[in-house]
Design an enzyme around this catalytic site. Structure first.
Site, PDB file in Angstrom:
ATOM      1  NE  ARG A 261      21.893  55.015  68.425  1.00 11.32           N
ATOM      2  CZ  ARG A 261      20.846  54.786  67.661  1.00 11.32           C
ATOM      3  NH1 ARG A 261      19.664  54.555  68.214  1.00 11.32           N
ATOM      4  NH2 ARG A 261      20.956  54.784  66.346  1.00 11.32           N
ATOM      5  NE  ARG A 276      15.858  51.001  75.725  1.00  6.91           N
ATOM      6  CZ  ARG A 276      15.172  51.646  74.781  1.00  6.91           C
ATOM      7  NH1 ARG A 276      15.710  52.694  74.189  1.00  6.91           N
ATOM      8  NH2 ARG A 276      13.963  51.250  74.423  1.00  6.91           N
ATOM      9  CD  GLU A 348      13.207  51.661  66.307  1.00 10.13           C
ATOM     10  OE1 GLU A 348      14.200  52.109  65.714  1.00 10.13           O
ATOM     11  OE2 GLU A 348      12.698  52.207  67.313  1.00 10.13           O
ATOM     12  CB  SER A 351      13.641  53.854  62.613  1.00 10.74           C
ATOM     13  OG  SER A 351      12.638  54.808  62.818  1.00 10.74           O
ATOM     14  NE  ARG A 389      16.813  47.467  69.456  1.00 15.99           N
ATOM     15  CZ  ARG A 389      15.935  48.377  69.833  1.00 15.99           C
ATOM     16  NH1 ARG A 389      14.778  48.478  69.196  1.00 15.99           N
ATOM     17  NH2 ARG A 389      16.196  49.197  70.829  1.00 15.99           N
TER      18      ARG A 389
END
Length: 422
Positions: A261, A276, A348, A351, A389
């Site tokens: 990403r 991130r 998070e 999701s 994460r």
């Protein structure tokens, strides 16, 4: 993608529901105006094509009767030129309607919270109690670097910011976590898949990343290939342009893959640590099911994600996202957020979304119901979990005062019985 016929028949409702997703009514007005132009052009071209067929038959009859057909031939040529001109206009309008419709997000489920951003999200479940430390807990990047299991400095040297090396027990911990996740999902009936890590533009369109979010991904220059932002893309496109046999539904897939990403628009956010990154591993869950079953399947998927944290004994909560915080393709999303002690917040880690028929319509994935009628499947996707994460959450929640990390019991069989990372 939303059904243009549905928009046409439910204009006011569509405007109202999409307004909660920051879509102005004028955008729907413009889409419907272009759709009206398109339909008018279709009527004109079909009428002229019928006329051309009639003239062609008249010419053939005249030739059989050895009559002069010059006038009819001239008329047919004129009609042919007009059809060609209208077809050109129709192609332009068709492309415009498709592009406009492709940029509209999914309709939110009427039951989810309405709000412009994450402040309107609603907590629906809390599991576990955050640990009370008798020392000041340290951030995962500090612990990881001191133990020599995470190397952000050399990752930045070799690749740039938001890259890192996992090293030694860090690499083994990451591997243990995703193998544990895959094994757990297999117990829940998911079929493990090793998917392609690059996909074509049609696949990115199918899941909703293209055309609106091209800036968020890494593309291969000069080729129709994109590095996947999540295994959701190749897993959801597995049945693209196919009809899934009714008896095969529901289909459950799970996959480990890297995710790439660009993190466009995230400058200054989470610049340190594993939260991130431009490249990270993720175990994905994807489901195809009948329309009437999708919300039950969403609840099951959310439980599957939470099950991983239950067994790792990490505190978390589950929230339902508001209309303004939800992803482009989703009709309803439950986020699973894990507790991060040094930030004093839940972050998070999964999701889980029900996209209803939004992706299936774009990717043309169907099934036949009991009456033999073709319907679009409902697709669901969820992280099970984001591996980096999870590493961060384990380091922070399981840290010891001496800087070591206690390995969660369920992971020890994957690490040759290791109890503490020193």
């Amino acid at each position: 993608m939303l059904d243009i016929k549905m928009i046409r028949l439910n204009e006011d409702e569509v405007k109202t529901r999409l307004a909660t997703r920051n879509i102005k009514p004028e955008i729907i007005d413009e889409l419907l105006e272009q759709d009206k132009v398109r339909r008018e052009l279709v009527v004109k071209t079909e009428s002229l094509k019928q006329k051309r067929n009639e003239v062609s038959q008249a010419i053939a009859q005249a030739k059989r009767n050895k009559e002069d057909a010059a006038a009819a031939i001239a008329e047919m040529k004129e009609v042919g030129n007009e059809i060609k001109q209208l077809d050109g206009q129709l192609n332009i309008v068709n492309d415009k309607v498709l592009d406009m419709a492709a940029r509209l997000p999914n309709l939110p489920n009427p039951t989810i919270p309405v709000g412009p951003d994450e402040a309107a999200n609603v907590e629906i479940k809390v599991v576990g109690t955050p640990r009370e430390f008798d020392f000041k807990p340290r951030a995962h990047w500090d612990i990881g670097e001191k133990l020599g299991i995470l190397d952000f400095e050399r990752g930045a040297k070799v690749s740039g910011s938001r890259f890192l090396y996992y090293k030694g027990w860090g690499a083994k911990l990451e591997r243990a976590i995703y193998n544990f996740m895959l094994d757990e999902h297999a117990k829940e009936g998911y079929t493990e898949v090793l998917p392609p890590y690059m996909v074509n533009g049609a696949s990115m369109f199918g899941t909703g990343q293209f055309p609106k979010f091209k800036e968020d991904v890494f593309q291969i220059e000069g080729q129709d290939l994109t590095l996947i932002p999540t295994a959701e893309v190749p897993l959801t496109n597995y049945y693209r342009d196919e009809v899934i046999p009714d008896e095969d539904l529901p289909v459950y897939f799970t996959a480990l893959s890297p995710s790439f990403r660009s993190e466009a628009g995230s400058a200054g956010r989470d610049t340190r640590g594993l939260i991130r990154l431009h490249q990270f591993n993720k175990v994905e869950m994807v489901k195809y099911c009948k329309q009437e079953d999708s919300y039950d399947e969403l609840e099951k998927m959310t439980l599957n994600a939470g099950n991983i944290l239950d067994k790792l004994r990490l505190p978390y909560h589950i929230i339902t996202l508001s209309t303004g915080d939800m992803g482009f393709s989703a009709a309803m999303t439950h986020d699973v957020e894990v507790w991060m002690p040094t930030q004093h917040v839940y972050r998070e880690i999964s999701s889980c979304s029900n996209c209803e028929d939004f992706q299936a319509r774009r990717a043309h994935i169907q099934y036949r119901d009991e009456e033999g009628k073709l319907k679009f499947v409902h697709t669901l996707n969820g992280s099970g979990l984001a591996v980096g994460r999870t590493v961060a959450a384990i380091i922070e929640n399981c840290q010891n005062e001496d800087g070591t990390i206690t390995v969660p019991e369920v992971l020890r069989p994957y690490l040759n019985g290791l109890e503490v990372i020193k």
